[in-house]
Design an enzyme around this catalytic site. Sequence first.
Site, short mmCIF file in Angstrom:
data_model
loop_
_atom_site.label_atom_id
_atom_site.label_comp_id
_atom_site.label_asym_id
_atom_site.label_seq_id
_atom_site.Cartn_x
_atom_site.Cartn_y
_atom_site.Cartn_z
N ASP A 179 0.84 -1.19 0.00
CA ASP A 179 0.00 0.00 0.00
C ASP A 179 0.88 1.25 0.00
OD1 ASP A 179 -2.95 0.90 0.43
OD2 ASP A 179 -1.76 2.14 1.80
N ASN A 187 -1.13 13.29 -4.08
CA ASN A 187 -2.05 13.84 -5.08
C ASN A 187 -2.41 15.28 -4.79
OD1 ASN A 187 -2.47 11.91 -7.08
ND2 ASN A 187 -4.00 10.80 -5.89
N HIS A 192 -2.77 15.06 -9.76
CA HIS A 192 -3.06 13.66 -10.12
C HIS A 192 -2.11 13.11 -11.16
CE1 HIS A 192 -6.67 13.12 -7.70
NE2 HIS A 192 -6.99 14.38 -7.99
N ASP A 196 -0.16 9.68 -10.72
CA ASP A 196 -0.13 8.59 -11.70
C ASP A 196 1.31 8.15 -11.97
OD1 ASP A 196 -2.85 8.60 -11.87
OD2 ASP A 196 -2.95 9.59 -13.83
N ASP A 222 -4.23 2.72 -5.03
CA ASP A 222 -2.80 2.84 -4.74
C ASP A 222 -2.30 1.58 -4.03
OD1 ASP A 222 -4.18 3.19 -2.37
OD2 ASP A 222 -2.93 4.84 -1.64
N ARG A 242 13.07 -6.21 0.16
CA ARG A 242 13.71 -5.67 -1.04
C ARG A 242 12.79 -4.68 -1.73
NH1 ARG A 242 15.17 -9.09 -6.51
NH2 ARG A 242 15.79 -7.29 -7.77
#
Length: 301
Positions: A179, A187, A192, A196, A222, A242
């Site tokens: 997450d 954002n 935005h 992206d 996300d 990692r």
Amino acid sequence: MKASVDTFLSIDSGTSKSILNSLKDQICLIDTTGVICFVNEEWNRFALSNGNALSSCGIGTDYLQQCEKEPIVHQGLQAILAGDADCFNFEYPCHSPSTKRWFLMQATPLQTNHEFIEGVVIRHVDITKQKLLELQLKDYAEKDALTSLFNRRYFEEQLTKEVNLALKRNTCLSLLYIDTDNFKEINDAYGHLAGDQVLKELALQIAAVSRSSDTAARIGGDEFAILMPNTNKAELELIANRVRQEIRHLKILEQGQPIDVTVSIGGKSFDDGSRLNSMAKWVDKALYSAKAKGKNQVVIV
């Protein structure tokens, strides 16, 4: 039978050959012994353009023998010659170093009367355009448009499939949820489009650590996931750390300003059939714990 084939080919042979030579498909005729007794011009042209000698695929070649390296084709042609099949279709790739191509082989019996099979008519059709469209549509159905990772629907299908395989084979199966920390703030601060770009960069890192047997997907706005067959807890922890470290060191700039990006990761390796069926619930809890610990954390339970 050979005389019957020759008789067939000699009937209005000039017109017949002109028709067959005008076709862009590769066409040949084999007799009941499997030997090529007719080819059209496209057959020869294609063979020569791909570096093949006509002696290896032209008239007089034992086509059945050539097909022994592809058992499905060999069996399909034999079935037609034996009268056990009315047709045989076989799709195959025929790529060159510079071009990807696919062909469809279609084989049907040659019957100059309605009782005996005199041979087999073989046609190779270029289906590259259709195949590329099919692959493109498959990508649209399975891939996330923004990140090019698999989408949630495909991921859930693979999750069901891999759970069943793990139960059947008694093997372990691991799952990570990843997450993006503070993505709403990113954002709000940068817009935005910048958000992206962050997701694209995260996807590239996740894809880079995923193996060919894994399924890496974007499962939410996300949020990402990696499903890893035959992966134990120790291996899972190495992979998760990692991913976290490489994302932590990403250099993402927006108008010359660095965007600080971290992720929280939750995961679990499952080797108990009773828990496999609720694995998403377990990994959700692990991800929640990683967030609760202050983010930019890995929790493997």
